[in-house]
Design an enzyme around this catalytic site. Sequence first.
Site, PDB file in Angstrom:
ATOM      1  N   ASN A 146      24.700  30.818  -9.546  1.00 25.76           N
ATOM      2  CA  ASN A 146      25.129  29.463  -9.186  1.00 25.76           C
ATOM      3  C   ASN A 146      24.922  28.417 -10.273  1.00 25.76           C
ATOM      4  O   ASN A 146      25.613  27.409 -10.302  1.00 25.76           O
ATOM      5  CB  ASN A 146      24.455  29.023  -7.879  1.00 25.76           C
ATOM      6  N   GLU A 187      11.684  31.870  -7.721  1.00 26.04           N
ATOM      7  CA  GLU A 187      12.243  30.731  -6.985  1.00 26.04           C
ATOM      8  C   GLU A 187      13.276  31.314  -6.037  1.00 26.04           C
ATOM      9  O   GLU A 187      14.265  31.914  -6.466  1.00 26.04           O
ATOM     10  CB  GLU A 187      12.860  29.726  -7.964  1.00 26.04           C
ATOM     11  N   CYS A 194      20.305  26.129  -4.405  1.00 21.71           N
ATOM     12  CA  CYS A 194      19.124  26.420  -3.592  1.00 21.71           C
ATOM     13  C   CYS A 194      18.542  25.144  -2.998  1.00 21.71           C
ATOM     14  O   CYS A 194      17.860  25.188  -1.969  1.00 21.71           O
ATOM     15  CB  CYS A 194      18.078  27.161  -4.406  1.00 21.71           C
TER      16      CYS A 194
END
Length: 505
Positions: free
Chosen positions: A164, A261, A295
């Site tokens: 992303n 993460e 995210c």
Amino acid sequence: METTTDLVQEPPVDPVALRIYVNGEWNEGRGAALVSANPSRPGETVAHGSEAIPSDVGAAMAAARSAARGWARTPMHERGAVLIRAAEHLETNTEAWGLELAREEGKTLAEGIGEVARAAQILRYYGNEGDRPVGEVFSSPRRGERILVARRPLGVVGVITPFNFPIAIPAWKIAPALVYGNTVVFKPASLVPLLAMRLVQALDAAGLPPGVLNLVFGPGELGNELLEHPELDGVTFTGSTRVGRAISGKAAQRGIPVQAELGGKNAAIVLADADLELAVEQVLSGAFRSSGQKCTATSRLILQEEIADEFLERLQARLRHWVVGDPVDPATHMGPVVSASAAEEIRAGIRTALDQGAKLVCGSTPDPAESETCQAAGSFLAPSVLEVPAGTMARKNTAWREELFGPVLAVRRAADAQDAFDLANESEFGLSAAVFTQDTTLVLAAMDDLDVGILHINSESAGADPHVPFGGTKKSGYGPKEQGGAAREFFTHTTTVYLRGGIPA
């Protein structure tokens, strides 16, 4: 909802040849074919090449190990100078590489250019790390002695990144890894190999010594080769919670440190005293920019009952003029998601949420044949807002509970601020949150109550600056935080030195 059904006509662009990078040399992969396709133009190839094979990972690890001692002994100012030169290279190519990013990943052109510029900013930040403190000095209870806490690099670090943010996320992992003296083997997401290669090209052009950074393309199995290699000293990962847990488990078995993460289900809370126009603008951006593929994207919206109807009316009014279409068209607000398969997974999540009792406030039905308001075909989706009714099943609704990773916003109503904070905490994730209010007392309460790693007041939940810590709580993260000075906690370990001269006079 507005759409651009006709894609902007551009001259054909020849696909870029993908190469792996091992020990300072660019070579063709020897594995399966690797194709980077344009999600907004089915059949158009952005870049192509071949994947690496396990022996390429072995060669990359060997090169990284061989280069580790010399790189660790290179003064930090020299290591930083390489990053700064690489940043200059990125800045020179910002528009061209931003266009490639928009074509490869689906972000709008403005977002693609902005991401390349952000990668350059990250490299510059860490490029100046040599001007910052690198250790500590403590007093000793013994005469003629000082106690120093020095920092040393981990060694050979594996970097595994998602689709992303194909150049920014690699930059914020690779830059601190390098400046703190580590060598790197980098495996990006196979969906977006081109921008990963561009970052490595910039560092190569900046004079990075052979073996210090190595790039391999390939599927998840190639990541396992990296994780299981005996020369690996640490791994940093961004991606799904499921994959992150698997990586953490494998690393723990070997005693290797992990920085992960992971997922997010981020809430925006709009309280009764909020500036509604500001809140609508920020929620719109947080939820639907980058097609919701962040995210930190706003995927849950909690509205205090007094302003809920007005807020939703304003949001719908803005979405009526939201343009979904070709990301390189300046009129487009939102391009496609990264692939047709990703779009279908998101549609399936919407169908499940509706079956579980959610109400479609605005957007499109998940069935393209029933949609009259958007491009609900291929990789294109319309922004969808689903209201989850109160009740015992609300917290189990898919749209409220699961990270759909697309332009889907789940809405619930709260009686008051405390109820809103409780609803925000009603998640296994704890990455980011946003609170909209003019009341300082409520801001302080949010700081105490909301269990998240990042808290925005009167701004969208998405976004991160390179000089401050980034990461989440609960199932949104594992290990030390990323970015800023926090990155040093992962990419180095301490050596406590008891420094004593001869017998004092």
